[in-house]
Design a protein around this motif. Structure first.
Motif, PDB file in Angstrom:
ATOM      1  N   GLU A  51       0.819  -1.207   0.000  1.00  0.00           N
ATOM      2  CA  GLU A  51       0.000   0.000   0.000  1.00  0.00           C
ATOM      3  C   GLU A  51       0.852   1.257   0.000  1.00  0.00           C
ATOM      4  O   GLU A  51       0.318   2.366   0.019  1.00  0.00           O
ATOM      5  CB  GLU A  51      -0.955  -0.011   1.201  1.00  0.00           C
ATOM      6  N   GLU A  81      -6.254   7.137  -7.496  1.00  0.00           N
ATOM      7  CA  GLU A  81      -6.176   6.364  -6.260  1.00  0.00           C
ATOM      8  C   GLU A  81      -6.703   7.189  -5.087  1.00  0.00           C
ATOM      9  O   GLU A  81      -6.743   8.424  -5.129  1.00  0.00           O
ATOM     10  CB  GLU A  81      -4.749   5.897  -5.985  1.00  0.00           C
ATOM     11  N   HIS A  92      -7.736  -3.092  -5.208  1.00  0.00           N
ATOM     12  CA  HIS A  92      -6.607  -3.506  -4.379  1.00  0.00           C
ATOM     13  C   HIS A  92      -7.098  -4.316  -3.181  1.00  0.00           C
ATOM     14  O   HIS A  92      -8.314  -4.478  -2.972  1.00  0.00           O
ATOM     15  CB  HIS A  92      -5.826  -2.274  -3.918  1.00  0.00           C
ATOM     16  N   TYR A 103     -15.177  -1.149   0.043  1.00  0.00           N
ATOM     17  CA  TYR A 103     -13.912  -1.595   0.638  1.00  0.00           C
ATOM     18  C   TYR A 103     -14.113  -1.880   2.109  1.00  0.00           C
ATOM     19  O   TYR A 103     -14.903  -1.204   2.789  1.00  0.00           O
ATOM     20  CB  TYR A 103     -12.831  -0.523   0.483  1.00  0.00           C
ATOM     21  N   HIS A 139      -6.646   1.701   4.828  1.00  0.00           N
ATOM     22  CA  HIS A 139      -5.888   1.277   3.660  1.00  0.00           C
ATOM     23  C   HIS A 139      -5.562   2.514   2.817  1.00  0.00           C
ATOM     24  O   HIS A 139      -6.374   3.432   2.724  1.00  0.00           O
ATOM     25  CB  HIS A 139      -6.674   0.266   2.828  1.00  0.00           C
ATOM     26  N   VAL A 173      -5.605   2.928  -2.655  1.00  0.00           N
ATOM     27  CA  VAL A 173      -6.396   1.907  -3.332  1.00  0.00           C
ATOM     28  C   VAL A 173      -6.969   2.478  -4.633  1.00  0.00           C
ATOM     29  O   VAL A 173      -6.917   3.686  -4.886  1.00  0.00           O
ATOM     30  CB  VAL A 173      -7.528   1.381  -2.436  1.00  0.00           C
TER      31      VAL A 173
END
Length: 818
Positions: free
Chosen positions: A295, A380, A440, A501, A507, A510
């Protein structure tokens, strides 16, 4: 490097346009992309132009050289957003005073991955020579930064084994199979690469073919040369960009469904692929926390810097809160074991077949959309932990799920290719054939649904590995949905794209991307699969094929509302803009930290500074004609060939075929291809009706009796760039396919020419000249003269993109009746 001489009627006489990312030695254009080392652009002047062509990127103008060095986006200005390609930047007087200006991509880690360029501006035209610009491929960031200021460049992949393909193997059914290896990539444990790779092109280079299956995986070679596959928990594929094969992430490894053949008559067709791809890979050997590594977190869960080498000024380029993303993808370990490097290759397998006489293939094309704009990000975004997840992002039935929804008309959500221009009003409906997703680790699901009925259009389920030796916890597959028969929806129909997600923990960096493949209604047959059209010069010029001067009214418009100064700087309305403290008023500039804006270029109506009517007509002619050629000449069809050959004849002063009046009593002009019975109907170039004028029947144009002929401005544009346009649009497919083309003179269609000389007798002079001479400097008609600074066709780059518009740049528009 590529540069073009263009004619500016208002402020500048001779202007150079530099196409950023074009390598003239290789005769290819990489455009504005990551993984390329852009050397400084030198030798340009105030008024010159920089053309950026890109997809999935943007263009920022940075505040200073220090900001450029550190990829620091504070005080920068986004001058072109994702999807606003191509973008042309004109160097201002303030830029000239600064001496050097700086540009970068602000998406993810692209700036850190070399996507930035400095422009050195000359202070005097006396110092002008041909602008200097070079690019290098295959350099790591450190090597690129050391050599960025040098004028010389090398195109190579340092220390790597070049890409190679085995010979195609023919199957019993006549199809072909081919396996290839990418250039080698050598990594240490915890190592990261995000770089452009020159691939071996696996398809024929002399014709288009029908694509079959395409698959890929990463491998290593043993000491005896045999191949070993690599597990995903050893080499993580963050993402691949490019279209030699369909670029995805780890979920695409060894998968057949995303890039499988389509049901006839639909198919992908070769020829428009690039021969390079961008690899973003992470070697997770020896990494303590593999999820933190893949990540690319700048900070750990406690908020401490993951790596002390991370420059705080870079954080704005990463995730939504600066916690991570590909801008923070550095080595995942601080200590590198000795002699632990490994060399990797991408192995890609393809199949294809030639077109047969009965094939009528509906060419499949790709559209893209993603979730990040919902959060004001580019490509992202981050998933905050559920306890700090904004209420509007929470799934009502499960508060530990980030639930993002974008809704709008289909043609305003989806972009052509990889985040190019919006689909817009290209067609009335879309026939969706296949849906592919990219996400992801922590993704739960993605789908597209009808916003009016709630009916699912495509659904993507996520599958995770469970083998501790290979893939435990990794996202290993995303379901692909094929729609047979195709799902047909109106292009303006409202849809929702949704991504969920797991927000049990946070996170970073992603993605939630949708790739849709649809039938384009472009039918490809065996007779139009060549990459070159063989042209000859007809004996006559069909005047009715040439562009016409459009009628109607063109209004003088202020364009400030569409300018970044308004969109991103918040300065809207010409009254406010012109009278602001930072402005010097009409005829001057608006000064700001992100660069000066010429007032009249965006407030032409307010300031009364329209371009001349004649210049406006030229610009409209150029734009309309290039648009026509681009649509007509996507393939070497009979209509395209006829259009280009006629363009050659007209540019070389061949005998002009013009309409004549049939009688002196009926309001009808006999035209090639039809008649014009209505005095108010458009007859190619103007309104017409027959009149009896002495002994010579003539056509009346707007009520004025005159002999029919080509409009002088049409003639001017055709003579200046007709040959260059014919060459440009007689080449099809990707530019690299034409790197070794040898330019030849055009022969007469009637024959009787050699390879080096063609005799052409013009209708306006008794001088006999050669096509080669006419090509570079067409003879002028009596009474015509070349204007100062008139560009030669030899200076016009032979690339797909507006060429006639390079003859003229109009910075404003005004009322024009024709």
């Amino acid at each position: 490097m590529s540069w073009k001489l263009v004619l500016l009627p208002l402020a500048f006489a001779n202007v150079v346009k530099v196409e950023v990312g074009r390598d003239e030695v290789q005769k290819r254009s990489y455009g504005w992309t990551e993984g390329i080392c852009y050397h400084d652009i030198r030798g340009v002047l105030t008024g010159d132009q920089l053309e950026f062509s890109f997809s999935g990127h943007n263009v920022l103008k940075l505040a200073s050289g220090e900001h450029f060095q550190n990829c620091d986006f504070r005080d920068s200005m986004e001058i072109a957003a994702v999807g606003q390609s191509p973008f042309v930047y004109t160097i201002s007087e303030e830029d000239g005073k600064a001496g050097t200006i700086f540009f970068a991509c602000g998406v993810g880690s692209h700036c850190l991955n070399q996507q930035k360029v400095a422009v050195q501006i000359l202070q005097s035209s006396e110092d002008r020579d041909e602008p200097s610009f070079a690019i290098s491929t295959g350099l790591d960031s450190n090597t690129c930064n050391q050599n960025r200021g040098s004028a010389a460049a090398e195109s190579l992949t340092i220390g790597s084994v070049p890409a190679q393909c085995e010979e195609p193997v023919e199957a019993p059914d006549g199809s072909f199979f081919r396996t290839c290896l990418s250039p080698s990539v050598t990594l240490t444990p915890g190592g990261v690469i995000n770089r452009n790779q020159m691939m071996a092109y696996p398809f024929p280079t002399d014709r288009r073919v029908i694509l079959g299956m395409r698959t890929w995986e990463f491998v290593t070679k043993t000491s005896d040369g045999s191949i070993d596959t690599v597990p995903v928990n050893q080499l993580y594929v963050h993402h691949l960009s490019g279209n030699v094969i369909l670029g995805q992430g780890s979920e695409g490894i060894r998968r057949t469904r995303p890039d499988a053949p389509y049901n006839e008559p639909f198919s992908l067709v070769s020829g428009n692929e690039m021969d390079w791809m961008i690899f973003h890979l992470l070697d997770t050997r020896g990494v303590d926390d593999w999820l933190e590594c893949i990540e690319c977190r700048c900070f750990d869960a406690q908020g401490h810097p993951r790596d002390s080498s991370v420059n705080a000024s870079w954080l704005g380029a990463g995730g939504a809160d600066g916690s991570g993303g590909i801008n923070c993808c550095f080595n995942c370990t601080s200590s590198i074991p000795a002699n632990q490097t490994l060399t990797y290759y991408m192995r890609y397998n393809v199949s294809y077949r030639d077109f047969g006489p009965s094939d009528h293939i509906d060419q499949v094309r790709m559209l893209t959309a993603d979730m990040s704009p919902l959060l004001n990000r580019a490509l992202e975004y981050d998933v905050p932990a559920w306890n700090v997840l904004p209420v509007e992002q929470r799934l009502p039935t499960n508060l530990k799920v980030q639930h993002l929804v974008r809704e709008g008309p289909f043609n305003e959500l989806f972009h052509h290719d990889f985040f190019g221009k919006l689909f817009g009003n290209e067609s009335e409906d879309v026939a969706i054939l296949r849906c592919v997703g990219h996400a992801h680790v922590a993704a739960i699901g993605m789908w597209i649904e009808d916003a009016e009925t709630g009916e699912p259009i495509c659904t993507h389920n996520m599958y995770y590995g469970s083998n501790p030796e290979e893939d435990d916890g990794y996202l290993t597959r995303i379901s692909v949905e094929d729609l047979n028969p195709p799902k047909v929806i109106a292009a303006n129909h409202r849809v929702r794209i949704v991504a969920d997600y797991n927000a049990s923990s946070y996170h970073t960096g992603v993605m939630g991307m949708f790739f849709l493949f649809y039938g384009s209604h472009h039918i490809v047959t065996q007779n139009i699969t060549a990459f070159n059209a063989e042209l000859c010069v007809p004996q006559s010029c069909d005047a009715l094929r040439l562009p016409e001067v459009s009628g109607g009214t063109v209004m003088c418009l202020d364009t400030l509302d569409d300018h970044p100064a308004c969109k991103f700087g918040g300065v809207c309305g010409c009254d406010n803009f012109v009278n602001a403290p930072e402005s010097t008023g009409c005829g001057g500039v608006y000064a700001s930290s992100w660069g000066d804006v010429e007032i009249d270029s965006v407030c032409a109506d307010y300031c009364g500074s329209c371009a001349s009517t004649e210049d406006l007509i030229r610009a409209r002619l150029a734009e309309d004609f290039e648009e026509k050629l681009a649509k007509l000449c996507e393939f070497p069809s009979a209509d395209c060939t006829a259009e280009l050959q006629n363009l050659l004849a007209c540019s070389m002063d061949r005998e002009e075929i013009v309409p004549e009046c049939a009688t002196t009593t009926v309001d009808t002009c006999n035209l090639i291809g039809g008649t014009c019975a209505d005095p108010n109907a458009g007859c190619s170039f103007a309104k017409c009706r027959c009149q009896d004028v002495g002994e010579v029947p003539t056509c009346a144009v707007n009520g004025i009796c005159k002999l029919w002929g080509i409009h002088p401005l049409v003639r001017e544009l055709v003579k200046k760039s007709g040959v260059a346009l014919a060459r440009k649009y007689s080449k099809f497919g990707s530019e690299f396919l034409h790197a070794n083309d040898v330019e030849r003179d055009f022969c007469n269609c009637s024959g009787g020419c050699s390879a080096t000389e063609t005799t052409t007798t013009t209708t306006t002079t008794t001088t006999t000249t050669t096509v080669a001479d006419s090509e570079t400097s067409p003879s002028s008609s009596p009474g015509e003269s070349s204007s100062p600074g008139e560009p030669s066709t030899m200076s016009l780059a032979d690339t797909r993109g507006p060429l006639l518009l390079s003859l003229l740049v109009v910075t404003s528009t005004c009322v024009m009746e024709w």
